[in-house]
Write an enzyme that holds these catalytic residues in place. Structure first.
Site, PDB file in Angstrom:
ATOM      1  N   ASP A 170       5.012   8.435  -6.857  1.00 35.35           N
ATOM      2  CA  ASP A 170       5.304   7.506  -7.951  1.00 35.35           C
ATOM      3  C   ASP A 170       4.682   7.514  -9.406  1.00 35.35           C
ATOM      4  O   ASP A 170       3.866   8.106  -9.440  1.00 35.35           O
ATOM      5  CB  ASP A 170       5.321   6.060  -7.372  1.00 35.35           C
ATOM      6  CG  ASP A 170       3.876   6.255  -6.788  1.00 35.35           C
ATOM      7  OD1 ASP A 170       3.083   7.070  -7.020  1.00 35.35           O
ATOM      8  OD2 ASP A 170       3.491   5.303  -5.620  1.00 35.35           O
ATOM      9  N   ASN A 182      -0.337  -4.083   1.943  1.00 39.55           N
ATOM     10  CA  ASN A 182       0.826  -4.801   2.231  1.00 39.55           C
ATOM     11  C   ASN A 182       1.802  -4.075   3.160  1.00 39.55           C
ATOM     12  O   ASN A 182       2.888  -4.343   3.330  1.00 39.55           O
ATOM     13  CB  ASN A 182       1.559  -5.618   1.080  1.00 39.55           C
ATOM     14  CG  ASN A 182       1.959  -4.460   0.020  1.00 39.55           C
ATOM     15  OD1 ASN A 182       1.824  -3.128   0.368  1.00 39.55           O
ATOM     16  ND2 ASN A 182       2.777  -4.975  -0.849  1.00 39.55           N
ATOM     17  N   HIS A 234       2.830  -1.180   1.989  1.00 35.50           N
ATOM     18  CA  HIS A 234       4.005  -0.337   1.145  1.00 35.50           C
ATOM     19  C   HIS A 234       3.491   1.240   1.277  1.00 35.50           C
ATOM     20  O   HIS A 234       2.345   1.597   1.582  1.00 35.50           O
ATOM     21  CB  HIS A 234       3.805  -0.553  -0.432  1.00 35.50           C
ATOM     22  CG  HIS A 234       2.757  -0.297  -1.116  1.00 35.50           C
ATOM     23  ND1 HIS A 234       2.474  -0.988  -2.271  1.00 35.50           N
ATOM     24  CD2 HIS A 234       1.695   0.490  -0.997  1.00 35.50           C
ATOM     25  CE1 HIS A 234       1.448  -0.465  -2.871  1.00 35.50           C
ATOM     26  NE2 HIS A 234       0.772   0.447  -1.848  1.00 35.50           N
ATOM     27  N   GLU A 251       7.839  -1.690  -1.621  1.00 39.86           N
ATOM     28  CA  GLU A 251       6.973  -2.877  -1.581  1.00 39.86           C
ATOM     29  C   GLU A 251       7.911  -3.561  -0.182  1.00 39.86           C
ATOM     30  O   GLU A 251       9.045  -3.477  -0.003  1.00 39.86           O
ATOM     31  CB  GLU A 251       7.159  -3.717  -2.672  1.00 39.86           C
ATOM     32  CG  GLU A 251       6.272  -3.229  -3.784  1.00 39.86           C
ATOM     33  CD  GLU A 251       4.912  -3.223  -3.693  1.00 39.86           C
ATOM     34  OE1 GLU A 251       4.041  -2.867  -2.656  1.00 39.86           O
ATOM     35  OE2 GLU A 251       4.164  -3.646  -4.570  1.00 39.86           O
TER      36      GLU A 251
HETATM   37  P1  PGA Z   1      -5.408   3.156  -2.120  1.00 39.72           P
HETATM   38  O1  PGA Z   1      -3.810   2.994  -2.481  1.00 39.72           O
HETATM   39  O2  PGA Z   1      -5.631   4.710  -1.734  1.00 39.72           O
HETATM   40  O3  PGA Z   1      -6.025   2.854  -3.538  1.00 39.72           O
HETATM   41  O4  PGA Z   1      -6.112   2.190  -1.137  1.00 39.72           O
HETATM   42  C1  PGA Z   1      -2.965   3.326  -1.379  1.00 39.72           C
HETATM   43  C2  PGA Z   1      -1.572   2.787  -1.824  1.00 39.72           C
HETATM   44  O5  PGA Z   1      -1.485   1.607  -2.401  1.00 39.72           O
HETATM   45  O6  PGA Z   1      -0.513   3.513  -1.382  1.00 39.72           O
END
Ligand code: PGA
Length: 541
Positions: A67, A136, A138, A143
């Protein structure tokens, strides 16, 4: 989904790096799917190091990132382009033309997404996809929603993601509110998927992922349809819970303990020790079944008084109707989870060593002052069991040759002089000799002699109580000095009802023992036994 639980972030990163390295070794022109965020940074550090050492070669590798924020300039230091260059691409011998991220500067996101999806397919699809997981649930920027998009698409970020990602930006308002992301099907088309999760903030979502069915409100649960997913997480993110059971003479305490050694649920039952052993154990099993149906418990640990014959798996306890009782087998008949048993004093010591006053020490000794003296020896954060599992009976070390007879058959055992029962006996003897003392008045007023009597009389200025206490502390100190000399632990922790006296007990004791080894009062008190029993369920205890 296979789950690998690592001790910490470093171990998680190394395990993931080994999988990526194997993939590159097996197929040097493989296609890797990559992720950004704080979680894979350690993985990328390891890959860069392995590349530097000549262990892996990126020259034929192609990559596609999950992404990118939208809109964002590629040279913005918060763009994922920038992140990937900084953390991986400029540190390994990859051809930068073989690295791909969605273009966050495009004027035509729709076409960009279509092209991106096509490029992945044209490259032969992704061999190994690395994923992080949002708090959350995702994956990529897919999302939680009623409908999840299958292919690469432009999406809005939820408030919780904006909140979580704001730590990388100066102001929350600077966090882009949209992103270009591979869809759920783009991800699921990968031949192999490695999902990484680290730290306390991921604990809840990992628990949801492992315990819930497939649902769009936790998009990562979609991974459950894929045949080759491995979740590599550290202990902090892993949501295992253990049920600890502490069998006592009066009550049986139950506690569900989470991965951070917190008791998240507590309950208790009267022991009913006049009932047959089978009835007591059936009661325990029933309560365990009820609790384990409500919490994601993976093992049950039981602390029991008495002597455990680990070979025969039976328990014999003087103040309970347990006489070579097969507690272990009876519990296993109805609890459909691994069951572990240990002595209650050992469990309390383990609990205190891991989550209480011993938390900062590798080695610790716990002394429980009660009817007798219970001992627990913790070495390297594990219970020291001895050859047959019955080590730690420090209450029966001899401090007085030809001393008082003990129920164990020997004479002069420490518990005959320094347990709470011994203190009560010493108090009663002193009162018989000094019927007009303040101590005698305190007893007359309270109608009872217990472990607190001496402390109360001392506070009122009783010299007879002072003398009883002085003698008692001498006995207690002798034993503690002995065990300190043998073990030199990081700390000696005192538990049991009398430890409620706090500094009034501790200060004179520390002075009398006169050692550099710290002596402390149990922080967890009654909870130590529950937590320690639950910890038996953890591997390698
Ligand atoms: P993080 O994010 O590795 O910074 O915790 C993971 C994500 O949001 O996929």
């Amino acid at each position: 989904m296979r789950v690998i639980v690592c001790n910490d972030y470093d171990e998680m990163s190394k395990r993931a790096a080994k999988i990526v390295a194997s993939q590159i070794t097996l197929k040097p022109n493989c296609v890797l799917g990559l992720a950004t965020g704080s979680t894979p940074i350690g993985l990328y550090d390891n890959l860069a190091e392995m590349n530097k050492l000549g262990e892996i070669d990126f020259s034929d590798v192609t990559t596609f990132n999950l992404d990118e924020y939208y809109p964002i300039n590629l040279d913005n230091d918060q763009s994922y382009h920038y992140f990937m260059n900084e953390h991986l691409f400029t540190r390994v011998n990859i051809d930068i033309n073989s690295t791909h991220l969605p273009n966050g500067q495009t004027d035509d996101p729709e076409t960009e997404c279509e092209n991106y999806e096509k490029m992945i397919n044209d490259a032969g699809g992704i061999d190994l996809q690395i994923l992080g997981i949002g708090q959350n649930g995702h994956i990529g920027f897919n999302e939680p929603d009623n409908n999840l998009n299958t292919v690469t698409h432009l999406t809005g970020l939820t408030q919780s993601t904006i909140e979580a990602n704001s730590r990388f930006f100066e102001k929350k308002e600077d966090v882009p509110t949209r992103a270009l992301t591979m869809g759920i099907a783009s991800i699921l088309k990968s031949r192999k998927i490695v999902l990484l999760a680290s730290g306390r903030t991921k604990y809840k979502v990992v628990s949801e992922l492992l315990n819930e069915g497939i649902n769009t409100s936790v998009p990562a649960t979609m991974l459950k349809v894929h045949p080759d997913v491995v979740l590599i997480c550290d202990k902090e993110a892993y949501a295992s819970m253990y049920l600890g059971v502490d069998i006592g003479g009066t009550s049986i305490k139950f506690g569900v303990v989470d991965g951070f050694n917190n008791i998240v649920y507590k309950d208790s039952l009267p022991t009913q020790k006049d009932k047959p052993a089978r009835a007591i154990i059936d009661n325990i099993a029933k309560a365990c079944k009820d609790i384990t149906s409500r919490f994601p418990v993976t093992a049950v640990g039981v602390g029991t008084p008495g002597i455990i014959d680990f070979a025969k798996k039976t328990v014999t306890a003087a103040n309970l109707p347990f006489d070579n009782t097969p507690i272990f087998d009876w519990l296993k008949e109805s609890i459909n989870l691994p069951v572990y048993i240990n002595n209650d004093a050992n469990c309390a010591a383990l609990g205190e060593a891991v989550a209480g006053e011993g938390a900062g020490e590798k080695d610790m000794l716990m002394i429980t002052l009660g009817t007798g003296i219970g001992g627990g020896i913790i070495i390297d954060k594990k219970i020291y069991m001895g050859a047959k599992g019955d080590a730690g009976e420090i209450g029966h070390m001899c401090i007085e040759t030809n001393g008082k007879p003990c129920s164990c058959g020997n004479r002069g055992c420490w518990e005959k002089y320094a347990s709470v029962s011994a203190l009560i006996e010493q108090t009663e003897e002193a009162v018989l000799k000094n019927p007009n003392s303040i101590l005698a008045n305190v007893i007359a007023k309270n109608h009872v002699v217990d472990g607190k009597t001496v402390f109360e009389a001392k506070q009122k200025g009783c010299t007879v109580a002072d003398a009883v206490f002085e003698q008692y502390i001498e006995y207690l100190a002798v034993g503690i000095r002995n065990i300190i000399n043998i073990f030199r632990p990081g700390a000696v922790v005192i538990a049991g009802g009398i430890s409620e006296a706090g500094q009034a007990l501790l200060d004179p004791l520390v002075k009398k023992v006169d050692s550099s080894v710290p002596i402390k009062i149990s922080r967890l008190q009654n909870d130590a036994g529950i937590i320690g029993a639950a910890l038996l369920g953890e591997k390698n205890r």
